[in-house]
Design an enzyme around this catalytic site. Structure first.
Site, PDB file in Angstrom:
ATOM      1  N   PRO A  13      49.837  34.631  36.582  1.00  0.00           N
ATOM      2  CA  PRO A  13      51.331  34.845  36.651  1.00  0.00           C
ATOM      3  C   PRO A  13      51.272  35.501  38.277  1.00  0.00           C
ATOM      4  CG  PRO A  13      50.440  36.411  35.174  1.00  0.00           C
ATOM      5  CD  PRO A  13      49.452  35.535  35.209  1.00  0.00           C
ATOM      6  N   ASN A  14      52.706  35.112  38.845  1.00  0.00           N
ATOM      7  CA  ASN A  14      53.134  35.490  40.191  1.00  0.00           C
ATOM      8  C   ASN A  14      52.241  34.909  41.264  1.00  0.00           C
ATOM      9  OD1 ASN A  14      55.452  36.912  39.156  1.00  0.00           O
ATOM     10  ND2 ASN A  14      54.065  38.484  38.393  1.00  0.00           N
ATOM     11  N   ARG A  21      55.828  37.452  49.752  1.00  0.00           N
ATOM     12  CA  ARG A  21      56.006  39.367  49.786  1.00  0.00           C
ATOM     13  C   ARG A  21      54.648  39.923  49.728  1.00  0.00           C
ATOM     14  NH1 ARG A  21      58.457  40.156  44.431  1.00  0.00           N
ATOM     15  NH2 ARG A  21      57.638  42.256  45.028  1.00  0.00           N
ATOM     16  N   TYR A  26      47.967  40.850  49.718  1.00  0.00           N
ATOM     17  CA  TYR A  26      47.679  39.511  49.290  1.00  0.00           C
ATOM     18  C   TYR A  26      47.486  38.425  50.395  1.00  0.00           C
ATOM     19  CZ  TYR A  26      48.915  41.432  44.805  1.00  0.00           C
ATOM     20  OH  TYR A  26      49.079  42.086  43.585  1.00  0.00           O
ATOM     21  N   ASN A  77      41.672  33.349  38.649  1.00  0.00           N
ATOM     22  CA  ASN A  77      42.179  34.747  39.005  1.00  0.00           C
ATOM     23  C   ASN A  77      43.371  34.758  38.000  1.00  0.00           C
ATOM     24  OD1 ASN A  77      43.975  36.819  40.056  1.00  0.00           O
ATOM     25  ND2 ASN A  77      43.785  35.779  42.207  1.00  0.00           N
ATOM     26  N   ALA A  80      47.963  39.622  36.562  1.00  0.00           N
ATOM     27  CA  ALA A  80      48.240  40.872  35.860  1.00  0.00           C
ATOM     28  C   ALA A  80      47.435  40.646  34.359  1.00  0.00           C
ATOM     29  CB  ALA A  80      49.631  41.062  35.795  1.00  0.00           C
ATOM     30  N   GLU A 101      35.158  35.046  37.921  1.00  0.00           N
ATOM     31  CA  GLU A 101      36.543  36.021  38.025  1.00  0.00           C
ATOM     32  C   GLU A 101      36.760  36.152  39.497  1.00  0.00           C
ATOM     33  OE1 GLU A 101      36.566  39.542  36.140  1.00  0.00           O
ATOM     34  OE2 GLU A 101      38.409  40.322  36.824  1.00  0.00           O
ATOM     35  N   HIS A 103      39.823  37.719  42.538  1.00  0.00           N
ATOM     36  CA  HIS A 103      40.914  38.419  42.798  1.00  0.00           C
ATOM     37  C   HIS A 103      40.993  38.521  44.508  1.00  0.00           C
ATOM     38  CE1 HIS A 103      41.618  39.698  38.780  1.00  0.00           C
ATOM     39  NE2 HIS A 103      40.229  40.095  38.861  1.00  0.00           N
ATOM     40  N   ARG A 110      42.986  49.990  44.137  1.00  0.00           N
ATOM     41  CA  ARG A 110      44.404  49.911  43.782  1.00  0.00           C
ATOM     42  C   ARG A 110      44.535  51.060  42.711  1.00  0.00           C
ATOM     43  NH1 ARG A 110      46.818  44.182  43.712  1.00  0.00           N
ATOM     44  NH2 ARG A 110      48.587  45.354  43.982  1.00  0.00           N
TER      45      ARG A 110
HETATM   46  O1  CA2 Z   1      44.317  40.598  43.664  1.00  0.00           O
HETATM   47  C1  CA2 Z   1      44.540  39.714  42.715  1.00  0.00           C
HETATM   48  O2  CA2 Z   1      44.228  38.638  43.196  1.00  0.00           O
HETATM   49  C2  CA2 Z   1      45.371  40.158  41.450  1.00  0.00           C
HETATM   50  O3  CA2 Z   1      44.778  39.178  40.516  1.00  0.00           O
HETATM   51  C3  CA2 Z   1      46.824  39.671  41.851  1.00  0.00           C
HETATM   52  C4  CA2 Z   1      47.841  39.996  40.846  1.00  0.00           C
HETATM   53  C5  CA2 Z   1      47.467  41.475  40.168  1.00  0.00           C
HETATM   54  O4  CA2 Z   1      48.311  41.930  39.112  1.00  0.00           O
HETATM   55  C6  CA2 Z   1      46.072  41.911  40.105  1.00  0.00           C
HETATM   56  O5  CA2 Z   1      45.941  43.050  40.010  1.00  0.00           O
HETATM   57  C7  CA2 Z   1      45.331  41.461  41.066  1.00  0.00           C
HETATM   58  C8  CA2 Z   1      49.287  39.958  41.201  1.00  0.00           C
HETATM   59  C9  CA2 Z   1      49.317  38.478  41.897  1.00  0.00           C
HETATM   60  C10 CA2 Z   1      50.882  38.587  42.251  1.00  0.00           C
HETATM   61  O6  CA2 Z   1      51.063  38.156  43.589  1.00  0.00           O
HETATM   62  C11 CA2 Z   1      52.222  38.388  44.312  1.00  0.00           C
HETATM   63  C12 CA2 Z   1      52.392  37.882  45.696  1.00  0.00           C
HETATM   64  C13 CA2 Z   1      53.324  37.913  46.345  1.00  0.00           C
HETATM   65  C14 CA2 Z   1      54.419  38.266  45.934  1.00  0.00           C
HETATM   66  C15 CA2 Z   1      54.570  38.777  44.562  1.00  0.00           C
HETATM   67  C16 CA2 Z   1      53.466  38.754  43.771  1.00  0.00           C
END
Ligand code: CA2
Length: 152
Positions: A13-14, A21, A26, A77, A80, A101, A103, A110
């Site tokens: 997700p996301n 953003r 990221y 990946n 969340a 896995e 990330h 974090r």
């Molecule tokens: O660091 C990673 O790759 C994560 O898997 C990314 C997830 C986060 O919940 C994990 O704890 C770590 C979130 C991805 C959301 O990505 C966004 C990127 C830009 C704008 C909004 C969300």
């Protein structure tokens, strides 16, 4: 090996929002950029790449289950869901394929709730904190695992 090994790369997700953003966490690349990197590395290594993203836990579970039929390894990946999903852990455990896995961010630098990963319990290895390059490194690791298995 008659056919190219096929690697399923799943994004949770996301991750479709990448590049729009939070670039300080990221990076500035979009998910399409990450996919292009993976396809280039897959071509270099002789791997078929199936690259997908979903915001839905059940869809990710179904794709993991289906991987048993024709995939050699899974890069995941889970976003969340990494920190919440026993359903994804159960699917990964049942599929009996090597799982790496990945990330983008270093989840251990974090918030404390990101420090625990259900996915890790089913993963052969974990790469985090190296941005999109982590996907490239994970593909190299998957390639090694798949080719070692093919020889055994
Ligand atoms: O660091 C990673 O790759 C994560 O898997 C990314 C997830 C986060 O919940 C994990 O704890 C770590 C979130 C991805 C959301 O990505 C966004 C990127 C830009 C704008 C909004 C969300």
């Amino acid at each position: 090996m008659a056919q190219q090994p096929s690697i399923l790369i799943l994004n949770g997700p996301n991750l479709n929002m990448l590049g729009t953003r939070e670039p300080h966490i990221y990076g500035a690349e979009t998910l399409a950029d990450v996919e292009a990197l993976c396809r280039a590395e897959g071509a270099r290594l002789g791997l078929e790449i199936d690259f997908r993203q979903s915001n839905h836990e059940g869809e990710l579970v179904t794709w993991i289950q289906q991987a048993r039929e024709n995939r050699s390894a899974i890069l995941l990946n889970a976003g969340a869901y990494t920190h919440t999903s026993v359903a994804i852990l159960d699917a990964l455990t049942a599929v009996d394929l090597p799982v790496i896995e990945v990330h983008l961010s270093n989840i251990f630098r974090r918030e404390p709730f990101r420090h625990h990963s259900y996915v890790s319990m089913a993963a052969r290895g974990v790469i985090c904190g190296l941005g999109s390059h982590g996907y490239v490194l994970a593909l190299q690791a998957a390639d090694r695992l798949v080719r070692a298995k093919a020889q055994s």
